[in-house]
Scaffold this motif. Structure first.
Motif, PDB file in Angstrom:
ATOM      1  N   LEU A 206      -8.122  12.735   4.197  1.00 18.09           N
ATOM      2  CA  LEU A 206      -6.849  12.309   3.630  1.00 18.09           C
ATOM      3  C   LEU A 206      -7.039  11.183   2.621  1.00 18.09           C
ATOM      4  CD1 LEU A 206      -4.882  12.134   6.997  1.00 18.09           C
ATOM      5  CD2 LEU A 206      -4.608  13.898   5.244  1.00 18.09           C
ATOM      6  N   SER A 207      -6.322  11.292   1.519  1.00 19.75           N
ATOM      7  CA  SER A 207      -6.213  10.195   0.565  1.00 19.75           C
ATOM      8  C   SER A 207      -4.949   9.421   0.905  1.00 19.75           C
ATOM      9  CB  SER A 207      -6.126  10.739  -0.862  1.00 19.75           C
ATOM     10  OG  SER A 207      -5.842   9.692  -1.774  1.00 19.75           O
ATOM     11  N   VAL A 208      -5.093   8.133   1.175  1.00 27.83           N
ATOM     12  CA  VAL A 208      -3.962   7.303   1.594  1.00 27.83           C
ATOM     13  C   VAL A 208      -3.666   6.286   0.499  1.00 27.83           C
ATOM     14  CG1 VAL A 208      -3.042   5.771   3.379  1.00 27.83           C
ATOM     15  CG2 VAL A 208      -4.672   7.586   3.995  1.00 27.83           C
ATOM     16  N   GLU A 209      -2.401   6.173   0.154  1.00 29.57           N
ATOM     17  CA  GLU A 209      -1.968   5.255  -0.897  1.00 29.57           C
ATOM     18  C   GLU A 209      -0.738   4.500  -0.417  1.00 29.57           C
ATOM     19  OE1 GLU A 209      -0.310   5.421  -5.533  1.00 29.57           O
ATOM     20  OE2 GLU A 209      -0.880   7.250  -4.474  1.00 29.57           O
ATOM     21  N   THR A 210      -0.701   3.204  -0.675  1.00 25.33           N
ATOM     22  CA  THR A 210       0.440   2.375  -0.287  1.00 25.33           C
ATOM     23  C   THR A 210       0.985   1.642  -1.499  1.00 25.33           C
ATOM     24  OG1 THR A 210      -0.346   2.061   1.978  1.00 25.33           O
ATOM     25  CG2 THR A 210       1.189   0.415   1.134  1.00 25.33           C
ATOM     26  N   ARG A 211       2.305   1.577  -1.576  1.00 26.58           N
ATOM     27  CA  ARG A 211       2.979   0.838  -2.638  1.00 26.58           C
ATOM     28  C   ARG A 211       4.053  -0.050  -2.025  1.00 26.58           C
ATOM     29  NH1 ARG A 211      -0.768   1.877  -4.994  1.00 26.58           N
ATOM     30  NH2 ARG A 211      -1.091   3.065  -6.915  1.00 26.58           N
ATOM     31  N   GLN A 212       4.191  -1.250  -2.570  1.00 23.86           N
ATOM     32  CA  GLN A 212       5.292  -2.128  -2.183  1.00 23.86           C
ATOM     33  C   GLN A 212       6.220  -2.275  -3.374  1.00 23.86           C
ATOM     34  OE1 GLN A 212       4.295  -5.838  -0.258  1.00 23.86           O
ATOM     35  NE2 GLN A 212       6.335  -6.707  -0.613  1.00 23.86           N
ATOM     36  N   VAL A 213       7.497  -2.001  -3.136  1.00 26.37           N
ATOM     37  CA  VAL A 213       8.524  -2.123  -4.168  1.00 26.37           C
ATOM     38  C   VAL A 213       9.604  -3.038  -3.608  1.00 26.37           C
ATOM     39  CG1 VAL A 213      10.161  -0.917  -5.651  1.00 26.37           C
ATOM     40  CG2 VAL A 213       8.036   0.223  -4.959  1.00 26.37           C
ATOM     41  N   GLY A 214       9.622  -4.286  -4.055  1.00 29.14           N
ATOM     42  CA  GLY A 214      10.552  -5.242  -3.469  1.00 29.14           C
ATOM     43  C   GLY A 214      10.242  -5.430  -1.998  1.00 29.14           C
ATOM     44  N   GLN A 215      11.236  -5.185  -1.147  1.00 30.75           N
ATOM     45  CA  GLN A 215      11.060  -5.324   0.298  1.00 30.75           C
ATOM     46  C   GLN A 215      10.663  -4.017   0.973  1.00 30.75           C
ATOM     47  OE1 GLN A 215      10.768  -8.716   0.363  1.00 30.75           O
ATOM     48  NE2 GLN A 215      11.728  -8.562   2.380  1.00 30.75           N
ATOM     49  N   LEU A 216      10.351  -3.005   0.194  1.00 33.47           N
ATOM     50  CA  LEU A 216       9.954  -1.719   0.753  1.00 33.47           C
ATOM     51  C   LEU A 216       8.439  -1.575   0.740  1.00 33.47           C
ATOM     52  CD1 LEU A 216      12.443   0.713  -1.028  1.00 33.47           C
ATOM     53  CD2 LEU A 216      12.618  -0.184   1.293  1.00 33.47           C
TER      54      LEU A 216
END
Length: 224
Positions: A206-216
């Motif tokens: 699996l390729s795992v990617e995380t993004r933070q957008v403001g409080q998300l």
């Protein structure tokens, strides 16, 4: 509703034939709840709070409208089923894999035509994270997460780890029932030095990617 949908990871606009990951805030536009299935309507009715009923009704209807754009069919004709572990599927589109998540009125949705996918979304908020950490990580990894949390203000680190593990487990088809402590996250990811990594889990790569957008905080795990 589509005007309010945002994408991550290079996903294009939600249109027929597209695949990717999108997120949005429920209730930005009026969506007809009449598109819900009987099972979805019953699920909404089981909630006691009218506010939560409205949020869930809007979320389920918005998902159907998004799926209708991606699949090219009417919202009320989209059949979504769940297996015994809660994994969603589309019996009329068996070459398509999907995953949903929601938190505090926000929603995320992933669609893949190339293999399993999992998505998890969390709104950063005060939580009793220590009991959750014991559910999520074994001793050594939990110590690494605590140390990373101590170096930062807020709970971004905790939610990064939580969403990544849940996305991986969703891609594996089990959700949290699959055992989050079995997954060992890279230290560079825990400390925030990397937002992407590759991991093997239950015969999947699996390729795992995380993004933070403001409080998300949003994580997606996609089979390679």
């Amino acid at each position: 509703m589509l005007e309010t949908v945002q994408s991550i990871g290079g996903s294009g606009p939600p249109q027929r034939g597209a695949e990717g990951t999108w997120f949005w805030k429920s209730g930005q536009r009026t969506i007809d709840p009449g598109v819900l299935s009987e099972a979805e309507t019953a699920r909404v009715a089981r909630l006691v709070s009218p506010h939560k009923q409205n949020l869930l009704s809007a979320s389920l209807a918005e998902r159907r409208h998004l799926l209708s754009e991606l699949l090219g069919c009417a919202p009320d004709r989209v059949e979504v089923v769940h297996d015994e572990l809660g994994k969603p599927g589309l019996p009329d589109f068996q070459d398509v894999e999907i995953s949903f998540s929601d938190s505090e009125g926000w929603n995320a949705f992933s669609l893949s035509r190339a293999g399993p996918v999992g998505v998890d979304l969390e709104f950063i908020r005060p939580v009793s994270w220590e009991p959750m950490l014991k559910m999520m990580a074994r001793h050594e990894e939990a110590s690494t997460i605590r140390a990373a949390l101590a170096e930062r203000t807020g709970l971004e680190t905790f939610f990064r780890c939580w969403t990544a593990k849940e996305a991986i487990l969703k891609a594996g088809g089990t959700g949290l029932k699959g055992g989050a402590p079995r997954i060992r996250l890279p230290v560079t990811y825990i400390t925030g030095h990397s937002d992407q990594f590759t991991i093997e889990h239950d015969a999947l790569v699996l390729s795992v990617e995380t993004r933070q957008v403001g409080q998300l905080v949003l994580s997606r795990a996609l089979a390679l």
